[in-house]
Design a protein around this motif. Structure first.
Motif, PDB file in Angstrom:
ATOM      1  N   SER A  60       0.657  -1.146  -0.067  1.00 45.68           N
ATOM      2  CA  SER A  60      -0.016   0.059  -0.053  1.00 45.68           C
ATOM      3  C   SER A  60       0.867   1.291   0.038  1.00 45.68           C
ATOM      4  N   MET A  61       1.870   1.216   0.499  1.00 44.77           N
ATOM      5  CA  MET A  61       2.806   2.514   0.589  1.00 44.77           C
ATOM      6  C   MET A  61       3.477   2.532  -0.552  1.00 44.77           C
ATOM      7  N   VAL A  62       3.779   1.466  -1.227  1.00 46.27           N
ATOM      8  CA  VAL A  62       4.297   1.738  -2.769  1.00 46.27           C
ATOM      9  C   VAL A  62       3.396   2.362  -3.610  1.00 46.27           C
ATOM     10  N   THR A  79      -5.188  16.306 -14.458  1.00 46.86           N
ATOM     11  CA  THR A  79      -5.061  15.270 -15.015  1.00 46.86           C
ATOM     12  C   THR A  79      -4.581  13.991 -14.436  1.00 46.86           C
ATOM     13  N   ILE A  80      -4.999  12.759 -14.659  1.00 47.50           N
ATOM     14  CA  ILE A  80      -4.398  11.589 -13.880  1.00 47.50           C
ATOM     15  C   ILE A  80      -3.483  10.722 -14.734  1.00 47.50           C
ATOM     16  N   THR A  81      -2.461  10.510 -14.135  1.00 49.31           N
ATOM     17  CA  THR A  81      -1.449   9.698 -15.015  1.00 49.31           C
ATOM     18  C   THR A  81      -1.699   8.058 -14.923  1.00 49.31           C
ATOM     19  N   LEU A  82      -0.945   7.333 -15.782  1.00 44.48           N
ATOM     20  CA  LEU A  82      -0.851   5.880 -15.938  1.00 44.48           C
ATOM     21  C   LEU A  82      -0.035   5.279 -14.185  1.00 44.48           C
ATOM     22  N   LEU A  83       0.876   6.165 -14.086  1.00 44.22           N
ATOM     23  CA  LEU A  83       1.436   5.903 -12.848  1.00 44.22           C
ATOM     24  C   LEU A  83       0.265   5.927 -11.597  1.00 44.22           C
ATOM     25  N   GLN A  84      -0.352   6.824 -11.717  1.00 47.49           N
ATOM     26  CA  GLN A  84      -1.278   7.078 -10.553  1.00 47.49           C
ATOM     27  C   GLN A  84      -2.086   6.168 -10.572  1.00 47.49           C
ATOM     28  N   LEU A  85      -2.864   5.944 -11.596  1.00 42.88           N
ATOM     29  CA  LEU A  85      -3.682   4.517 -11.755  1.00 42.88           C
ATOM     30  C   LEU A  85      -3.063   3.448 -11.218  1.00 42.88           C
ATOM     31  N   CYS A  86      -1.912   2.962 -11.723  1.00 40.40           N
ATOM     32  CA  CYS A  86      -1.283   1.825 -10.988  1.00 40.40           C
ATOM     33  C   CYS A  86      -1.192   1.920  -9.698  1.00 40.40           C
ATOM     34  N   GLY A  87      -0.669   3.135  -9.115  1.00 40.79           N
ATOM     35  CA  GLY A  87      -0.422   3.100  -7.750  1.00 40.79           C
ATOM     36  C   GLY A  87      -1.911   3.111  -6.937  1.00 40.79           C
ATOM     37  N   ALA A  88      -2.672   3.346  -7.380  1.00 42.92           N
ATOM     38  CA  ALA A  88      -4.082   3.405  -6.997  1.00 42.92           C
ATOM     39  C   ALA A  88      -4.712   1.739  -6.641  1.00 42.92           C
ATOM     40  N   ALA A  89      -4.363   1.163  -8.022  1.00 44.17           N
ATOM     41  CA  ALA A  89      -4.464  -0.478  -7.819  1.00 44.17           C
ATOM     42  C   ALA A  89      -3.712  -1.111  -6.988  1.00 44.17           C
ATOM     43  N   CYS A  90      -2.269  -0.741  -6.854  1.00 48.38           N
ATOM     44  CA  CYS A  90      -1.204  -1.456  -6.101  1.00 48.38           C
ATOM     45  C   CYS A  90      -1.976  -1.175  -4.386  1.00 48.38           C
ATOM     46  N   MET A  91      -2.199   0.135  -4.318  1.00 50.20           N
ATOM     47  CA  MET A  91      -2.596   0.422  -3.048  1.00 50.20           C
ATOM     48  C   MET A  91      -3.737  -0.400  -2.686  1.00 50.20           C
ATOM     49  N   ALA A  92      -4.792  -0.449  -3.204  1.00 50.63           N
ATOM     50  CA  ALA A  92      -6.231  -1.146  -3.294  1.00 50.63           C
ATOM     51  C   ALA A  92      -5.914  -2.658  -2.791  1.00 50.63           C
TER      52      ALA A  92
END
Length: 304
Positions: free
Chosen positions: A132-134, A272-285
């Motif tokens: 989640s931290m990552v 804007t929401i970047t691809l890295l942010q979307l990946c981060g949200a998925a990782c956090m979830a």
């Protein structure tokens, strides 16, 4: 099982409420002095807390021996915490403040937990928390600002890190009290004392910096959201859920706050929401779900 998921759902709901408030408060700061807005947020919430406490429990009092302790918790956990948050944002970038406010908080909660509570740290909690931290780092660093270590940001960075320390101590100190008193009673009195200590900080013309006659429906709506939703509802739900789930595990759910803040920026400010942010949200979830499905009896324990 239903009660367990209701508590986890409560933590996620509060994280979303607090995350969305970044956008709402940003709009409000165009009209209000920051400390005045904080006084309004917590001060106007106090009567609602006392009314709820009286209706639900039939009394509002606390033993005199608890007054110094609750006053200290209110001073540190409400007054000092809120002021440090505001000035950390002022003296560093929003990305720096968001990362340092949120990411270390659960770590400090886990480190300080043995001083207040008998909580254990499991392998699943460590793994899920790390994932989640990552994820939250990706969400924040994936924005346009990134992380800035320039010298002019060092004071703000230190204050933002201080928020994590103060916040963790605040959570743990209220948890120990909730073993004897309800989350509602503890929340009511800590917020009452915190609001009282915050009021003198508005002396010197802070109230006069607001054009009260020029306030519109949007400004009043932001106050209502902060008082009723972001303070009354959020504090009660968070404290009650945290008491059931545990302080260490609960604080990892704060990682949903930056994701909600990014979503608020997208819908309210066309950010804007970047691809890295979307990946981060998925990782956090994924990390939070991994923590949530733990079966404590089957997990090896690493004593904190």
């Amino acid at each position: 099982m239903n009660g367990k998921w209701l508590n986890y759902g409560g933590l996620v709901l509060v994280a979303v409420i607090w995350g969305a408030n970044f956008g709402i408060s940003r709009l409000a700061m165009e009209s209000f002095h920051p400390i005045v807005f904080s006084v309004l947020r917590f001060g106007l919430a106090v009567p609602f807390f006392f009314l709820l406490l009286w209706r639900k429990e039939g009394s509002v009092g606390i033993p005199w021996r608890l007054v110094p302790r609750l006053a200290l918790i209110g001073l540190v956990g409400i007054t000092l915490l809120e002021i440090t948050v505001m000035y950390s944002i002022k003296f560093t970038t929003l990305a720096n403040a968001s990362l340092l406010n949120v990411a270390p908080w659960p770590i400090f909660a886990a480190l300080f937990a043995p001083l207040f509570l008998r909580e254990s740290i499991t392998v699943r909690l460590v793994v899920g928390g790390a994932v989640s931290m990552v994820g939250v780092c990706f969400v924040i660093l994936g924005g346009q600002e990134g992380f800035n270590l320039s010298p002019e940001n060092m004071l703000g960075n230190a204050m933002a890190l201080g928020v994590s320390i103060i916040g963790a101590l605040f959570n743990l100190s209220t948890m120990s009290l909730m073993k004897q008193y309800s989350a509602l009673r503890v929340s009511t009195w800590t917020i009452a004392f915190g609001s009282l200590f915050m009021l003198p900080l508005t002396a010197g013309g802070a109230w006069g910096q607001t054009d009260w006659a020029g306030l519109g429906a949007g400004q009043y709506a932001s106050i209502a959201y902060n008082v009723l939703i972001c303070t009354v509802v959020a504090f009660l739900v968070w404290n009650a859920s945290m008491f059931k789930v545990g302080a260490t595990r609960s604080n990892f759910f704060r990682y949903a706050v930056p994701a909600a803040a990014v979503a608020a920026g997208y819908f309210m400010f066309d950010e804007t929401i970047t691809l890295l942010q979307l990946c981060g949200a998925a990782c956090m979830a994924a990390g939070l779900v991994w923590i949530s499905v733990e079966r404590k009896q089957a997990q090896p324990q690493l004593q904190a």
